[in-house]
Design a protein around this motif. Structure first.
Motif, PDB file in Angstrom:
ATOM      1  N   TRP A 103      -0.030  -2.235  14.464  1.00  0.00           N
ATOM      2  CA  TRP A 103       1.204  -2.651  13.791  1.00  0.00           C
ATOM      3  C   TRP A 103       1.764  -1.505  12.954  1.00  0.00           C
ATOM      4  CZ3 TRP A 103       2.779  -3.034   8.691  1.00  0.00           C
ATOM      5  CH2 TRP A 103       3.944  -3.772   8.450  1.00  0.00           C
ATOM      6  N   HIS A 104       0.903  -0.821  12.208  1.00  0.00           N
ATOM      7  CA  HIS A 104       1.374   0.294  11.386  1.00  0.00           C
ATOM      8  C   HIS A 104       1.967   1.405  12.248  1.00  0.00           C
ATOM      9  CE1 HIS A 104       0.440  -0.562   7.201  1.00  0.00           C
ATOM     10  NE2 HIS A 104      -0.651  -1.181   7.603  1.00  0.00           N
ATOM     11  N   ARG A 105       1.361   1.688  13.380  1.00  0.00           N
ATOM     12  CA  ARG A 105       1.891   2.747  14.251  1.00  0.00           C
ATOM     13  C   ARG A 105       3.229   2.341  14.843  1.00  0.00           C
ATOM     14  NH1 ARG A 105      -3.799   3.020  16.063  1.00  0.00           N
ATOM     15  NH2 ARG A 105      -4.752   4.748  14.929  1.00  0.00           N
ATOM     16  N   HIS A 106       3.319   1.078  15.283  1.00  0.00           N
ATOM     17  CA  HIS A 106       4.596   0.598  15.823  1.00  0.00           C
ATOM     18  C   HIS A 106       5.695   0.703  14.767  1.00  0.00           C
ATOM     19  CE1 HIS A 106       7.518  -2.030  17.842  1.00  0.00           C
ATOM     20  NE2 HIS A 106       7.677  -2.592  16.644  1.00  0.00           N
ATOM     21  N   MET A 107       5.424   0.246  13.539  1.00  0.00           N
ATOM     22  CA  MET A 107       6.442   0.281  12.499  1.00  0.00           C
ATOM     23  C   MET A 107       6.830   1.715  12.141  1.00  0.00           C
ATOM     24  SD  MET A 107       7.117  -2.894  12.018  1.00  0.00           S
ATOM     25  CE  MET A 107       8.013  -3.071  10.462  1.00  0.00           C
ATOM     26  N   THR A 108       5.880   2.635  12.219  1.00  0.00           N
ATOM     27  CA  THR A 108       6.171   4.044  11.938  1.00  0.00           C
ATOM     28  C   THR A 108       7.102   4.623  12.993  1.00  0.00           C
ATOM     29  OG1 THR A 108       4.020   4.321  10.857  1.00  0.00           O
ATOM     30  CG2 THR A 108       5.129   6.318  11.611  1.00  0.00           C
ATOM     31  N   LEU A 109       6.798   4.394  14.266  1.00  0.00           N
ATOM     32  CA  LEU A 109       7.634   4.915  15.344  1.00  0.00           C
ATOM     33  C   LEU A 109       8.986   4.201  15.384  1.00  0.00           C
ATOM     34  CD1 LEU A 109       4.863   5.251  18.060  1.00  0.00           C
ATOM     35  CD2 LEU A 109       5.938   7.110  16.768  1.00  0.00           C
ATOM     36  N   ALA A 110       9.003   2.900  15.089  1.00  0.00           N
ATOM     37  CA  ALA A 110      10.274   2.180  15.040  1.00  0.00           C
ATOM     38  C   ALA A 110      11.147   2.687  13.891  1.00  0.00           C
ATOM     39  CB  ALA A 110      10.026   0.678  14.905  1.00  0.00           C
ATOM     40  N   SER A 111      10.525   3.105  12.779  1.00  0.00           N
ATOM     41  CA  SER A 111      11.299   3.697  11.680  1.00  0.00           C
ATOM     42  C   SER A 111      11.920   5.018  12.115  1.00  0.00           C
ATOM     43  CB  SER A 111      10.393   3.901  10.459  1.00  0.00           C
ATOM     44  OG  SER A 111       9.898   2.668   9.973  1.00  0.00           O
ATOM     45  N   GLY A 112      11.167   5.813  12.887  1.00  0.00           N
ATOM     46  CA  GLY A 112      11.738   7.033  13.440  1.00  0.00           C
ATOM     47  C   GLY A 112      12.896   6.735  14.370  1.00  0.00           C
ATOM     48  N   ALA A 113      12.749   5.705  15.219  1.00  0.00           N
ATOM     49  CA  ALA A 113      13.828   5.310  16.117  1.00  0.00           C
ATOM     50  C   ALA A 113      15.039   4.828  15.331  1.00  0.00           C
ATOM     51  CB  ALA A 113      13.336   4.221  17.071  1.00  0.00           C
ATOM     52  N   TYR A 114      14.802   4.192  14.189  1.00  0.00           N
ATOM     53  CA  TYR A 114      15.901   3.742  13.335  1.00  0.00           C
ATOM     54  C   TYR A 114      16.765   4.932  12.914  1.00  0.00           C
ATOM     55  CZ  TYR A 114      18.214   1.211   9.499  1.00  0.00           C
ATOM     56  OH  TYR A 114      19.142   0.632   8.666  1.00  0.00           O
ATOM     57  N   VAL A 115      16.128   6.014  12.473  1.00  0.00           N
ATOM     58  CA  VAL A 115      16.894   7.187  12.029  1.00  0.00           C
ATOM     59  C   VAL A 115      17.582   7.860  13.220  1.00  0.00           C
ATOM     60  CG1 VAL A 115      16.766   9.400  10.829  1.00  0.00           C
ATOM     61  CG2 VAL A 115      15.352   7.494  10.074  1.00  0.00           C
ATOM     62  N   MET A 116      16.911   7.911  14.378  1.00  0.00           N
ATOM     63  CA  MET A 116      17.561   8.442  15.580  1.00  0.00           C
ATOM     64  C   MET A 116      18.824   7.650  15.897  1.00  0.00           C
ATOM     65  SD  MET A 116      14.109   9.019  17.866  1.00  0.00           S
ATOM     66  CE  MET A 116      14.943   9.509  19.384  1.00  0.00           C
ATOM     67  N   SER A 117      18.748   6.323  15.787  1.00  0.00           N
ATOM     68  CA  SER A 117      19.908   5.473  16.041  1.00  0.00           C
ATOM     69  C   SER A 117      21.018   5.733  15.030  1.00  0.00           C
ATOM     70  CB  SER A 117      19.473   4.007  15.993  1.00  0.00           C
ATOM     71  OG  SER A 117      20.583   3.140  16.063  1.00  0.00           O
ATOM     72  N   ALA A 118      20.638   5.921  13.754  1.00  0.00           N
ATOM     73  CA  ALA A 118      21.639   6.191  12.723  1.00  0.00           C
ATOM     74  C   ALA A 118      22.368   7.504  12.991  1.00  0.00           C
ATOM     75  CB  ALA A 118      20.978   6.217  11.355  1.00  0.00           C
ATOM     76  N   ILE A 119      21.634   8.513  13.446  1.00  0.00           N
ATOM     77  CA  ILE A 119      22.253   9.799  13.754  1.00  0.00           C
ATOM     78  C   ILE A 119      23.253   9.647  14.896  1.00  0.00           C
ATOM     79  CG2 ILE A 119      21.815  12.105  14.685  1.00  0.00           C
ATOM     80  CD1 ILE A 119      19.131  12.034  13.193  1.00  0.00           C
ATOM     81  N   SER A 120      22.850   8.964  15.961  1.00  0.00           N
ATOM     82  CA  SER A 120      23.736   8.763  17.107  1.00  0.00           C
ATOM     83  C   SER A 120      24.962   7.946  16.714  1.00  0.00           C
ATOM     84  CB  SER A 120      22.983   8.072  18.242  1.00  0.00           C
ATOM     85  OG  SER A 120      21.898   8.864  18.681  1.00  0.00           O
TER      86      SER A 120
END
Length: 395
Positions: free
Chosen positions: A365-382
């Motif tokens: 769960w912690h790893r998923h939330m960490t990678l999903a947080s990274g994806a969140y910032v990638m989405s914000a940039i796009s």
């Protein structure tokens, strides 16, 4: 009831601008995040997983991610990478925080309690509880995230899962997630998250939190335990000490002049102007009551801030802060970031899979939330780049 009417209104948060273009900024972000992985294969899987979270329609299960990427044979590898592979989430989260602060220090750190509906037959940390965002009892996970918040972007950087009294699978997982000895209380999760951002980010900004709901007293005690400037939205029944008696928050506002000689009321517009949508505020000096540690907590002076959005007897919002009364205006401005974070959780957070982990592993769960947080910032940039193009500006 006091504190339950309409909020101050959403913050006008500009998304993270891509100075070198969206693709270049995403590459810079991924380079920073992937530097936390020791092995080449781990870096490949991490990028796969984040890309899959962004591209997969519907639920972001590992099976759906592998299918979307056109590599269903990688499902087992991705599952092993998230649930059992040895890599430290703290390193990746610290890199994410540093990347966000390259565009400027946080205006506030926002602690956000959330409820995540049960996503599979076997999901770690599921319990029946009162949802902080739905105001009803649900069957799912209780989690607490801390978010970077500025006028440029809001994004999650660290997470804790609040476990029930008998987490059946938490001890079975292996890997580099945050260690949990026994069952952490909600206030302990908050302390750990605040320790995270103090180690990783700029220590000066205030910590904001919507403290209403279950465990409010414990969370407030944890929030105001240190010397960091902090503020929490509270409900109308929060026990507070004023003078030599204990009152509830709504009673304190009704008797502000009895609690403190420093009653202050003024009207202003939401944007600071005197004529648009007036807001009245009043403050009083109070202390926490019933925290169980009188020497350290109950004697600490706090400021109670009541906010009226229109001419009503009770305020629309109640805030408790360890900042003095002169900081009331800046607090109201920062409070808008709390609403922006809530909006981010419900919209972009849902789109990148922050609610979609399926598995028995706490570390997974912690790893998923960490990678999903990274994806969140990638989405914000796009999204920032798309908005710039649609408005005719150069990204």
């Amino acid at each position: 009831m006091a504190g339950e009417t309409a909020p101050l209104g959403p913050a006008r948060v500009c998304r993270l601008p891509p100075p070198g273009g969206a693709e270049e900024r995403v590459t810079e972000l991924c380079t920073a995040l992937l530097s936390g992985f020791q092995r080449y294969e781990q870096r490949i899987r991490a990028r796969q997983y984040m890309d899959g979270l962004l591209r997969t329609q519907g639920r972001k299960s590992i099976a759906n991610i592998a299918t979307t990427l056109g590599a269903p044979g990688d499902e087992h590898r991705l599952r092993h990478f998230v649930s059992r592979s040895h890599w430290a989430v703290e390193t990746v989260r610290q890199a994410l925080t540093a990347f966000l602060e390259e565009s400027g220090p946080a205006s506030a750190w926002v602690a956000l309690p959330v409820s995540i509906p049960k996503g599979g037959e076997h999901t770690v940390g599921v319990s029946r509880h009162l949802s902080p965002d739905r105001s009803r009892v649900v069957n799912g996970q209780r989690a607490l995230g801390v978010w970077y918040a500025s006028e440029r972007v809001v994004a999650p950087v660290s997470w804790r899962l609040e476990l029930s009294d008998d987490p059946p699978t938490a001890g079975r997982s292996t890997g580099g997630g945050p260690a949990q000895e026994g069952v952490p209380a909600p206030q302990d999760c908050l302390r750990e998250l605040l320790d995270d951002v103090r180690r990783w980010g700029t220590p000066g900004p205030p910590v904001l939190m919507d403290g209403r709901g279950e465990d409010e007293s414990g969370r407030l005690a944890a929030l105001f335990a240190g010397q960091v400037p902090a503020a929490a939205r509270i409900n109308g029944w929060t026990p507070l000490a004023g003078g030599h008696r204990t009152v509830h928050g709504r009673q304190a506002v009704a008797a502000l002049d009895a609690l403190s000689p420093t009653l202050r009321t003024h009207r202003r517009g939401r944007d600071g102007s005197p004529d648009r949508r007036p807001v009245a505020t009043a403050t009083a000096t109070v202390r926490l009551a019933g925290t169980g540690n009188r020497s350290r907590q109950e004697n600490r002076r706090l400021t109670l801030l009541g906010v009226w959005h229109e001419a009503r007897r009770e305020p629309g919002e109640l805030w408790l802060t360890n900042m003095d009364e002169s900081a009331a205006d800046s607090l109201l401005s920062s409070a808008r970031l709390l609403h922006a974070v809530g909006d981010g959780w419900r919209t972009r957070g849902a789109a990148v899979g922050l609610r979609d982990y399926e598995g028995r592993s706490l570390h997974g769960w912690h790893r998923h939330m960490t990678l999903a947080s990274g994806a969140y910032v990638m989405s914000a940039i796009s999204s920032s780049s798309d908005q710039a193009r649609s408005s005719g500006r150069s990204p």
